[in-house]
Enzyme design. Structure first.
Site, PDB file in Angstrom:
ATOM      1  N   HIS A 243       0.836  -1.095   0.222  1.00 36.07           N
ATOM      2  CA  HIS A 243       0.183  -0.309   0.324  1.00 36.07           C
ATOM      3  C   HIS A 243       0.912   1.009  -0.480  1.00 36.07           C
ATOM      4  CE1 HIS A 243      -3.555  -2.117   1.138  1.00 36.07           C
ATOM      5  NE2 HIS A 243      -3.216  -2.995   1.831  1.00 36.07           N
TER       6      HIS A 243
HETATM    7  O1  RIB Z   1      -5.393   0.494   3.544  1.00 37.05           O
HETATM    8  C1  RIB Z   1      -3.844   0.557   3.959  1.00 37.05           C
HETATM    9  C2  RIB Z   1      -2.795   1.941   5.000  1.00 37.05           C
HETATM   10  O2  RIB Z   1      -4.027   1.059   6.527  1.00 37.05           O
HETATM   11  C3  RIB Z   1      -1.672   1.715   5.029  1.00 37.05           C
HETATM   12  O3  RIB Z   1      -1.161   2.923   5.088  1.00 37.05           O
HETATM   13  C4  RIB Z   1      -1.466   0.705   5.917  1.00 37.05           C
HETATM   14  O4  RIB Z   1      -0.323   0.854   6.982  1.00 37.05           O
HETATM   15  C5  RIB Z   1      -2.476   1.555   7.015  1.00 37.05           C
HETATM   16  O5  RIB Z   1      -1.949   2.448   7.709  1.00 37.05           O
END
Ligand code: RIB
Ligand code: CA
Length: 319
Positions: A243
């Site tokens: 992500h």
């Molecule tokens: O949904 C994914 C996000 O949420 C990423 O930034 C992960 O680190 C959590 O913070």
């Protein structure tokens, strides 16, 4: 469009470390196009103090103790704090056990963001990979300051993709929907890496065996292990979504992505809807008659090309 020239892009990385935040820090510091001015931390995956300690630990692992760390908000603007320790582990970095370096933090995140953007209007990119609380507080303290950023590259939201916390909300926007709305409504140049792209790029279990026998390789293997085991239990296969590194990728080279400008806003209320990105794509509507503001959203990515860049940059040195 292609890679930025070396060292040409000053960035502030705002994060809630968190395993994929740690990978984003590793990618940013392994990328010559970016000049990391500082790392800000915010309550999100883990409580603020834990995340701040994790940022310090990862910088020490990389031999980059000169990078300043600025703790920020200890919780969302209005909501109760939520965490994601089921994914990142109670200490936020999976099964890894990095030593805590003997160094201190450098000041307050919101002040650092405001002062840096005011001092260097149009130059600095904010890469936000946690809840947007620090950015929203900066905008509240200095209205219009986010528009002084060259760009806000944020991992957050879900446009055509289901959410990962509720059916419609992604964690960062769910954790602080009020902050996400304030940032989207700030009028800043925002480019999102929503779940639409981050669900297309994952480290696979089979790749762990090929991690280099370096400190960085061992750290990544240990850090992602619990999340991969969770994915296995959910029958989603041993994989770990990248992500936050994808938000860094937006600053390195946006040509990895298909980016569409969408009129969007963020819902802040509702058990079922808080944190939802509401995109107005109604046909036969003049833009001036649409809900929300124009937000650049990465809706597709060249996953193979990005993964190759990520692995080459994160493991570039025998750390
Ligand atoms: O949904 C994914 C996000 O949420 C990423 O930034 C992960 O680190 C959590 O913070
Ligand atoms: Ca994060």
């Amino acid at each position: 469009m292609g890679f930025e020239p070396s060292g040409s892009r000053p960035v502030i990385l705002d994060s809630d470390p968190g395993v994929d935040d740690a990978l984003a820090i590793m990618l940013a510091l392994g990328s010559p196009e970016l000049e990391v001015l500082g790392i800000c931390t915010v309550s999100g995956n883990v409580p603020l103090d834990t995340g701040t300690g994790n940022a310090l630990k990862v910088l020490a692992l990389l031999g980059r103790n000169e990078i300043p760390v600025y703790p920020g908000a200890g919780g969302p603007i209005r909501k109760e704090a939520v965490y994601a320790t089921e994914v990142h582990g109670p200490e936020g970095l999976g099964d890894s056990a990095l030593p805590m370096p003997c160094r201190s933090t450098s000041g307050d995140a919101v002040s650092f963001i405001v002062e840096t953007l005011r001092a260097r209007p149009g130059e600095v990119t904010l890469i936000a990979v946690g809840p947007l609380t620090n950015l929203a507080l900066a905008e509240a303290r200095a209205p219009g300051v986010l528009k002084k950023a060259r760009e806000v590259c944020a991992m957050g939201g879900a446009v055509d993709e289901p959410g990962n916390v509720t059916p419609v909300a992604e964690f960062n926007f769910f954790a602080d929907p009020d902050a996400a709305r304030r940032v989207v409504r700030s009028g800043a140049k925002i480019t999102l890496a929503p779940l639409d792209v981050t669900h297309r790029v994952a480290l696979e279990g089979s790749q762990l065996a090929r991690m280099p026998a370096t400190h960085a390789g061992r750290f990544v293997k240990e850090a992602v292990r619990p999340a991969m085991e969770l994915a296995m239990r959910l029958q989603a296969g041993p994989r770990f979504f990248l992500h936050d590194p994808l938000a860094v990728g937006l600053a390195i080279d946006p040509s990895f992505f298909r980016i569409e400008t969408v009129f969007a806003d963020v819902e802040t209320e509702g058990d079922l809807t808080a944190g939802q990105v509401v995109a107005d794509r109604r046909a036969f509507r003049a833009d001036g008659d649409r809900t929300g503001l124009p937000v650049r959203c990465a809706l597709d990515v060249d996953a193979g090309r990005f993964m190759a860049l990520f692995l080459s940059r994160v493991f570039s040195e025998a750390v």
